[in-house]
Design a protein around this motif. Structure first.
Motif, short mmCIF file in Angstrom:
data_model
loop_
_atom_site.label_atom_id
_atom_site.label_comp_id
_atom_site.label_asym_id
_atom_site.label_seq_id
_atom_site.Cartn_x
_atom_site.Cartn_y
_atom_site.Cartn_z
N TYR A 106 7.66 -16.38 20.87
CA TYR A 106 7.97 -15.01 21.24
C TYR A 106 8.51 -14.92 22.66
N LYS A 107 9.22 -13.84 22.95
CA LYS A 107 9.80 -13.57 24.28
C LYS A 107 10.71 -14.69 24.75
N GLY A 108 11.32 -15.41 23.82
CA GLY A 108 12.24 -16.49 24.18
C GLY A 108 11.56 -17.76 24.65
N ARG A 109 10.24 -17.80 24.55
CA ARG A 109 9.51 -18.99 24.98
C ARG A 109 9.68 -20.13 23.98
N ILE A 110 9.41 -21.32 24.46
CA ILE A 110 9.53 -22.52 23.65
C ILE A 110 8.19 -23.24 23.67
N VAL A 111 7.74 -23.67 22.52
CA VAL A 111 6.51 -24.44 22.40
C VAL A 111 6.90 -25.89 22.16
N LEU A 112 6.42 -26.78 23.01
CA LEU A 112 6.66 -28.22 22.85
C LEU A 112 5.38 -28.88 22.40
N VAL A 146 3.78 -24.68 26.65
CA VAL A 146 4.58 -23.47 26.46
C VAL A 146 5.47 -23.29 27.68
N LEU A 147 6.77 -23.12 27.42
CA LEU A 147 7.76 -22.94 28.48
C LEU A 147 8.50 -21.63 28.28
N GLY A 148 8.88 -21.02 29.38
CA GLY A 148 9.72 -19.83 29.34
C GLY A 148 10.97 -20.09 30.15
N PRO A 149 12.14 -19.78 29.58
CA PRO A 149 13.38 -20.01 30.33
C PRO A 149 13.46 -19.10 31.56
N VAL A 150 13.96 -19.65 32.64
CA VAL A 150 14.16 -18.87 33.86
C VAL A 150 15.55 -18.23 33.77
N PRO A 151 15.63 -16.90 33.87
CA PRO A 151 16.93 -16.23 33.76
C PRO A 151 17.94 -16.76 34.79
N ASP A 152 19.16 -16.89 34.35
CA ASP A 152 20.28 -17.31 35.21
C ASP A 152 20.08 -18.69 35.83
N ALA A 153 19.27 -19.54 35.20
CA ALA A 153 19.06 -20.91 35.69
C ALA A 153 18.99 -21.84 34.48
N PRO A 154 20.11 -22.18 33.89
CA PRO A 154 20.10 -23.05 32.69
C PRO A 154 19.32 -24.34 32.92
N GLY A 155 18.51 -24.69 31.95
CA GLY A 155 17.73 -25.93 32.03
C GLY A 155 16.47 -25.82 32.85
#
Length: 74
Positions: A41-47, A60-69
């Motif tokens: 949810y909320k664009g998070r990724i579960v590894l 659990v990771l959440g992407p940082v906006p405007d910072a690819p990778g």
């Protein structure tokens, strides 16, 4: 999915230690290894993957906006 940078701050460092007994190095071993990645949810990724010692962990990771990778660790 390519992880270039993990964001650590006081909150997530304290959270992984007090709640899960983990150090950042263990989380990074999972993230930079060969985990299975699932959308959440909320664009998070579960590894899900092993650390070097062989134990399997979920991160659990959440992407940082405007910072690819770049991902914030939960």
């Amino acid at each position: 999915m390519e992880i270039e940078w993990l964001v650590w701050d006081e909150w997530n460092l304290r959270h992984i230690w007090e709640r899960h007994g983990l150090r950042p190095e263990t989380v990074e071993e999972v993230c930079y290894g060969d985990p299975v990645a699932l959308s959440s949810y909320k664009g998070r990724i579960v590894l899900i993957g092993p650390a070097r010692a062989g134990r399997i962990f979920t991160v659990v990771l959440g992407p940082v906006p405007d910072a690819p990778g770049t991902y914030y660790t939960f």
